[in-house]
Scaffold this active site. Structure first.
Site, PDB file in Angstrom:
ATOM      1  N   GLN A 241       0.816  -1.216   0.000  1.00  0.00           N
ATOM      2  CA  GLN A 241       0.000   0.000   0.000  1.00  0.00           C
ATOM      3  C   GLN A 241       0.852   1.271   0.000  1.00  0.00           C
ATOM      4  O   GLN A 241       0.323   2.376   0.123  1.00  0.00           O
ATOM      5  CB  GLN A 241      -0.942  -0.012   1.211  1.00  0.00           C
ATOM      6  CG  GLN A 241      -1.965  -1.156   1.126  1.00  0.00           C
ATOM      7  CD  GLN A 241      -2.761  -1.354   2.410  1.00  0.00           C
ATOM      8  OE1 GLN A 241      -2.497  -0.732   3.421  1.00  0.00           O
ATOM      9  NE2 GLN A 241      -3.724  -2.254   2.350  1.00  0.00           N
TER      10      GLN A 241
ATOM     11  N   HIS B  59      -0.879  -0.009   5.499  1.00  0.00           N
ATOM     12  CA  HIS B  59      -1.436   1.049   6.359  1.00  0.00           C
ATOM     13  C   HIS B  59      -0.487   2.216   6.599  1.00  0.00           C
ATOM     14  O   HIS B  59      -0.044   2.464   7.725  1.00  0.00           O
ATOM     15  CB  HIS B  59      -1.902   0.465   7.708  1.00  0.00           C
ATOM     16  CG  HIS B  59      -3.025  -0.507   7.577  1.00  0.00           C
ATOM     17  ND1 HIS B  59      -3.750  -0.961   8.656  1.00  0.00           N
ATOM     18  CD2 HIS B  59      -3.556  -1.120   6.490  1.00  0.00           C
ATOM     19  CE1 HIS B  59      -4.682  -1.810   8.239  1.00  0.00           C
ATOM     20  NE2 HIS B  59      -4.576  -1.924   6.927  1.00  0.00           N
TER      21      HIS B  59
END
Ligand SMILES: [Ca+2]
Length: 433
Positions: A146, A210
């Site tokens: 991510q 995250h």
């Protein structure tokens, strides 16, 4: 005599039969009546629903799938509110399909878009679809998982100083982290000059998950930056720890210092840049155009994606309270959704929306959109339109749900249209017909 008896017998039989017929008819009629009343009331129910539709344009909730968790909301209207439908005619245009995993959009003063791409590039795109070459001079990013080049914004005085600010995932010797950098867009728009990292959300950790991260200027000229708690079970509790920048919204100056007025400046055990805490992974930040308040969205685990109204110093609960489940299906922690001292989300989604960039609509071109919130949905493959009144969600609509795209950011252009980018590389314009 026999004939008379036979006749009487026959009359008796006929009368008896007539009664039996009549009784069975009456039973039939009775059941028909009951059935009729039931059908009529069912019909009445439908009619009252359709009356509701025509009178205030509300529809059944847009979510029809079963939820993952069986938690009750804390208040009516915290999830699955009535559906709404945009009544003004609007059109959707694909401006370009040539972007490479675009992540964030900001508008330059002349109405063009400056867009980050996850792998570490920025490009300028015109509203007619002209895509620039990659802008050089941007420090390396860790684009695994991510991570990458994430949210961006421009200086309130960009017209004179040409400064750009962006969030990204950075490699360090201890692992990786969410960082913020700034630099000047060169006069020829081909490179970023003097790029400098101004802030690092510590501690570093080895994860691909995250990072957050959106970045916004407030009216006082300070930057709000959202982070993530890096997902792993070992870092997750740090969302509650004030000595860690993981799972936070921080507020910093243009030089990356804690901003004046931050809520924990006088707490020796807290990182002074923290503005709010107890967040999981925040990929959406926006100011309400009228109240000026900061709103945030964040990913829940399996279910429990949240929309929050952010107040300084408040605890938003993760991982102590949540409306979602672990990806395994197990309950999170003590399986509670409310706790004293922890804020309730204004709204939550289960199944997930997978919320990323968002914006409030402040224009007039589509009147019913005024002050509505638009949220880019990834796994859900649509843009969520949220009608908000008095800080409560009162209506939800799904836009562009047939495009099959993962929407990463949506922002309002200078022309009163919405612009949205997708992981697949598209830039959409959604504007009045
Ligand atoms: Ca929460």
């Amino acid at each position: 005599m026999v004939r008379i008896l036979l006749r009487k017998e026959l009359i008796f039989l006929l009368v008896q039969h007539w009664f039996i017929i009549k009784i069975s008819d009456m039973v039939n009629i009775f059941f028909c009546l009951i059935l009729g009343i039931t059908l009529m009331s069912a019909d009445c129910g439908n009619k009252s629903n359709s009356n509701t539709v025509s009178s205030d344009s509300t529809y059944p909730p847009v979510e029809t799938k079963a939820s993952n968790a069986n938690y009750d909301p804390a208040f009516t209207g915290q999830t699955r509110v009535a559906g709404v439908k945009t009544s003004t005619d609007y059109e959707t245009t694909i401006i370009t399909r040539e972007l490479k995993k675009p992540w964030g959009i900001v508008f330059l003063p002349d109405g063009r878009l400056l867009i980050t791409e996850k792998e570490g590039t920025m490009r300028i795109v015109t509203t007619s679809g002209n895509v620039s070459d990659a802008i050089t001079g941007i420090p390396d990013v860790n684009s695994r998982g991510q991570g990458g080049l994430l949210g961006l914004t421009i200086d309130p005085a960009f017209s004179t100083n040409r400064m750009v600010y962006w969030a990204f995932s950075e490699n360090t010797s201890e692992g990786n982290l969410t960082a913020v950098a700034k630099g000047k867009l060169s006069a020829d728009e081909k490179r970023i000059e003097d790029a400098t990292v101004i802030y690092r959300a510590m501690p570093a950790y080895r994860s691909t998950l995250h990072y957050g991260s959106r970045i916004l200027f407030d009216k006082s000229g300070n930057l709000f930056v959202s982070t993530g708690e890096r997902s792993d079970i070992v870092t997750r509790p740090q969302a509650q720890h004030l000595n860690s920048a993981l799972g936070k919204i921080v507020r910093i100056t243009k030089d990356g210092q804690p901003a004046a007025g931050n809520p924990f400046l006088n707490n020796a055990n807290a990182k002074p840049e923290i503005y709010s805490y107890g967040h999981r992974n925040v990929q959406g930040l926006a100011f309400h155009p009228e109240t000026g308040e900061l709103w945030e969205n964040e990913f829940g685990p399996r279910g429990g994606d949240e929309l929050n109204l952010i107040k300084p110093g408040k605890n938003y609960g993760w991982p102590v309270i949540t409306y979602g489940l672990e990806y395994s299906g197990r309950k999170v922690g003590e399986a509670i959704t409310q706790k004293a001292g922890m804020e309730q989300p204004v709204y939550y989604w289960d199944p997930v929306l997978s919320p990323s960039g968002m914006t409030f609509y402040s224009g007039n071109k589509i009147p019913e959109w005024k002050n509505n919130l638009f949220i880019a949905g990834l796994n859900s493959n649509h843009i969520a339109r949220m009608v908000i009144k008095n800080n409560k969600v009162v209506g939800e609509e799904r836009l562009l749900a047939n495009e099959g795209q993962r929407f990463r950011d949506v922002q309002e252009g200078k022309d009163g249209a919405l612009y949205a980018v997708t992981d697949e590389g598209r830039l959409y314009r959604i504007g009045r017909k």
